[in-house]
Design an enzyme around this catalytic site. Structure first.
Site, mmCIF file in Angstrom:
data_model
loop_
_atom_site.group_PDB
_atom_site.id
_atom_site.type_symbol
_atom_site.label_atom_id
_atom_site.label_comp_id
_atom_site.label_asym_id
_atom_site.label_seq_id
_atom_site.Cartn_x
_atom_site.Cartn_y
_atom_site.Cartn_z
ATOM 1 N N GLY A 155 28.569 0.985 -0.884
ATOM 2 C CA GLY A 155 29.611 0.020 -0.543
ATOM 3 C C GLY A 155 29.984 0.133 0.930
ATOM 4 O O GLY A 155 29.143 0.466 1.777
ATOM 5 N N SER A 156 31.275 -0.047 1.217
ATOM 6 C CA SER A 156 31.700 -0.156 2.613
ATOM 7 C C SER A 156 31.524 1.122 3.417
ATOM 8 O O SER A 156 31.624 1.090 4.636
ATOM 9 C CB SER A 156 33.168 -0.561 2.664
ATOM 10 O OG SER A 156 33.366 -1.726 1.922
ATOM 11 N N THR A 157 31.302 2.257 2.748
ATOM 12 C CA THR A 157 31.143 3.494 3.524
ATOM 13 C C THR A 157 29.880 3.452 4.381
ATOM 14 O O THR A 157 29.677 4.328 5.215
ATOM 15 C CB THR A 157 31.077 4.726 2.603
ATOM 16 O OG1 THR A 157 30.190 4.445 1.539
ATOM 17 C CG2 THR A 157 32.443 5.076 2.054
ATOM 18 N N ILE A 158 29.041 2.435 4.214
ATOM 19 C CA ILE A 158 27.835 2.316 5.026
ATOM 20 C C ILE A 158 28.152 1.620 6.358
ATOM 21 O O ILE A 158 27.378 1.693 7.304
ATOM 22 C CB ILE A 158 26.731 1.538 4.247
ATOM 23 C CG1 ILE A 158 25.334 1.953 4.713
ATOM 24 C CG2 ILE A 158 26.888 0.040 4.381
ATOM 25 C CD1 ILE A 158 24.900 3.287 4.212
ATOM 26 N N LYS A 159 29.308 0.934 6.435
ATOM 27 C CA LYS A 159 29.586 0.078 7.601
ATOM 28 C C LYS A 159 29.586 0.805 8.952
ATOM 29 O O LYS A 159 29.143 0.238 9.944
ATOM 30 C CB LYS A 159 30.898 -0.690 7.399
ATOM 31 C CG LYS A 159 30.745 -1.831 6.398
ATOM 32 C CD LYS A 159 32.065 -2.493 6.088
ATOM 33 C CE LYS A 159 31.900 -3.499 4.958
ATOM 34 N NZ LYS A 159 33.189 -3.893 4.375
#
Lengths: 576, 90
Positions: free
Chosen positions: A295-299
């Protein structure tokens, strides 16, 4: 003088008497010689064997399994001798009274005992493994032929379930089955020794017959874990799981400077001291073995990729409409803003913004950054069953996948892998190799993933996540500057994204001015009403981080006023 | 010649007695060594059990619960904590 010449001394014996006596003597000698030859020459092996059996003993010297401790020497696993009860059915001779007495000593019904003893096996089998010292005394006192006690080592785990997933456990034969016990089986096990001795009639050892082959004791192992931090992580995770009615979860605490794993806790748990109820589910070390879509932790990796190529600056402004179409896929923001800077895209976790940033790169370029950060590769901790996650080759990406990859769908990672990748931001671009073993700082060489300036810029963006207007306001730690990124991902169930099942995550670091600790938290299927990473995983992060920083006595790096403001905000915010 | 023989015979006797004596002593020492080895093993086992006991008592979970319930301890609130920074002496 010649005696023979004296007539007086001359014996006058009949020659047959001489012959008889001489013959008898010779015959006696012959018998003795023949007997000696029979014993020494023909039967020597048999007799020697009998003699040796009485006086010689072959002893096996047991090799005690090594201890496992945490980094400060606190015991995590130790072997200690116990007695166990064995039976040889062939030699068993006992009365009903004795049987009843044994049943009483063992605390089991007589019927159950006799059923157990009725086993038709040649050789021997274990009746009870292990018995308590009191039981051992009672059994020895009975002296029933065919029943005997045997000394064995049993493994104990004083930390119990708190460190169970990392330490693992051994089976009854002292073979490591899971975790460190399995990974370092050869080192911990040691080797048995051999000794041949001569005994006297009373059973005293007189001397060694051959040089002793000394038992090689199992090596001790100091893990990188800090039991105090491990306990804190375990406690806070358990509390969060209960509060959010979640299915499971994991916490990883890394030392950003050395790559050592200071704590690793999972829920659900199991007790390694109790081997009766073997259930594989709770024994799984989810943080290392299971994967999830980040999820967003890849951003932050998207941001790093565009900064690195000079495509954007942290303050570049990007149009971010509420929805954005890529092929057939409509990307949507939960909290839309018409315009955002790259920093704000990270701070507010904008999907549209992240997609637009990622689409400014070619799939190959974006893949290369993810690959360099360690996604799709084994994290290299040496833990048995460690997963590499999944990162498909860029040439197979469709445009939609390129877009979803920007907010963490279409690839899968383990929590350990994700936390390891964040080391690049914490450590000015360098990733240290992971380790479950304690090590000296000078032995480590890191791998450069990002340039120091890119790493610092992304870290500054992640710090804004925890500030006013960010998604991670509940991850603050009073007195310290914190950087991190929230993540909330729909779970993939039977090939479709479940609308109401989430994985909430947070990965962060502190003190942000020079991060020492990285903590990754993931909570599986929170069903207590809230599911955003910042609200579910965030507080776990904040609690564990605050306590760990105190444990390590790291000086606060937040300016005094900011600390006060944070505290006031926390008090005012209460349960926000 | 015969006197030399007598001396040698006596010498032989002395050597034989010395051999018996040293053999005996070696056995005694060996028994002693075995006993001490056994004692060392027992002490080793005891040490392991004591370590086990110590770590069971000092288990963080247990200490945590005891501190909170029996001793009524709490973590100090942040406004009660003062950070002192050591400045290097001039």
């Amino acid at each position: 003088m010649n005696y023979h010449s004296k007539k007086l001394l001359k014996l006058n014996l009949a020659p047959w008497r001489m012959a008889t006596v001489g013959g008898l003597l010779l015959a006696g000698l012959a018998v003795v010689t023949a007997r000696a030859f029979y014993l020494q020459g023909l039967n020597t092996d048999y007799l020697q064997g009998k003699g040796d059996a009485v006086a010689n003993r072959n002893l096996t010297l047991p090799a005690q399994r090594g201890q496992v401790t945490d980094r400060h020497g606190q015991l995590l696993a130790i072997s200690t001798p116990v007695e166990s009860l064995w039976a040889r059915p062939g030699e068993l001779k006992w009365t009903a009274a004795q049987q009843a007495q044994l049943a009483k000593v063992l605390g089991m019904p007589v019927s159950e005992l006799s059923k157990k003893m009725a086993r038709k096996t040649r050789g021997e089998f274990s009746v009870r493994r292990p018995v308590t010292p009191e039981q051992a005394v009672g059994i020895a006192a009975m002296g029933v032929p065919g029943l005997h006690l045997r000394r064995e080592f049993r493994r104990y785990y004083p930390a119990g379930e708190v460190a169970a997933h990392v330490v693992g456990f051994t089976n009854v034969d002292d073979l490591g089955q899971e975790g460190v016990e399995r990974a370092y089986q050869d080192w911990l096990a040691g080797r048995e020794g051999q000794r041949q001795i001569l005994r006297d009639r009373r059973g005293n050892t007189i001397r060694d017959l051959v040089p002793i082959k000394t038992a090689q004791l199992g090596g001790n192992l100091a893990l990188s874990l800090d039991l105090n931090i491990q306990y804190l992580a375990h406690r806070e995770l358990a509390a969060a799981i209960a509060k959010n009615k979640a299915k499971g979860g994991s916490v990883v605490v890394l030392d950003a400077k050395t790559g050592e794993i200071l704590a690793l806790a999972n829920q659900p748990i199991f007790n390694p001291n109790n081997r009766r109820n073997y259930k594989p589910g709770p024994m799984r070390n989810r943080a290392v073995i299971d994967t999830f879509e980040p999820g967003s932790t890849i951003k932050p990796f998207v941001a790093a990729a565009v900064l690195e190529r000079g495509l954007y600056h942290p303050e570049s402004v990007i149009e971010t409409p509420e929805t954005w179409r890529v092929g057939a896929k409509l990307v949507r923001d939960v909290h839309p803003h018409p315009q955002m800077t790259v920093s704000e895209i990270i701070q507010k976790s904008s999907n549209v913004g992240a997609v637009k940033l990622a689409m400014s790169l070619t799939p190959q370029q974006y893949w290369e950054v993810l690959h360099r950060s360690g996604f799709g590769e084994l994290p290299g901790s040496g833990f048995p069953g460690e997963t590499a996650g999944r990162l498909r080759d860029a040439s197979t990406w469709k445009p939609v996948e390129h877009a979803t990859m920007a907010y963490g769908y279409g690839l899968s990672v383990s929590l350990l892998q994700l936390s390891r990748a964040y080391m690049a931001f914490a450590n000015d671009g360098e990733v240290m190799p992971l380790s479950f073993l304690k090590r000296e700082p000078q032995e480590i060489a890191g791998v450069r993933v990002f340039s120091p300036s890119v790493a610092r810029e992304v870290r500054a963006m992640m710090e804004s996540v925890t500030q006013e207007g960010g998604t991670g306001m509940r991850t603050r730690v009073p007195g310290y500057r914190v950087a991190g990124k929230t993540g909330t991902a729909h779970k993939l169930i039977d090939g479709r994204y479940a609308p109401d099942r989430y994985l909430s995550s947070f990965v962060g670091m502190a003190p942000a001015s020079n991060p020492r600790l990285i903590i990754g938290v993931v909570i599986d299927e929170p069903s207590g009403g809230v599911y955003y990473g910042g609200s579910v995983a965030g507080p776990v992060f904040a609690q564990v981080m605050a306590a760990s920083l105190r444990q390590l006595a790291l000086p606060p790096d937040a300016p005094e006023t900011a600390t006060l403001m944070t505290q006031n905000a926390l008090r005012a915010g209460g349960g926000a | 010649m015969s006197r030399l023989n007598v001396v040698l015979a006596l010498l032989l006797m002395v050597c034989a007695l010395a051999l018996i004596q040293s053999q005996h002593r070696s056995r005694t020492y060996f028994v002693e060594l075995e006993r001490l080895k056994k004692q060392a093993r027992v002490l080793d086992e005891q040490w392991g059990q004591l370590q086990l006991e110590q770590s069971t008592w000092a288990n963080p979970a247990r200490v945590d619960t005891l501190a909170r319930t029996r001793l009524g301890l709490i973590a100090p609130p942040n406004d009660r904590v003062r950070i002192e920074t050591l400045t290097a002496a001039p």
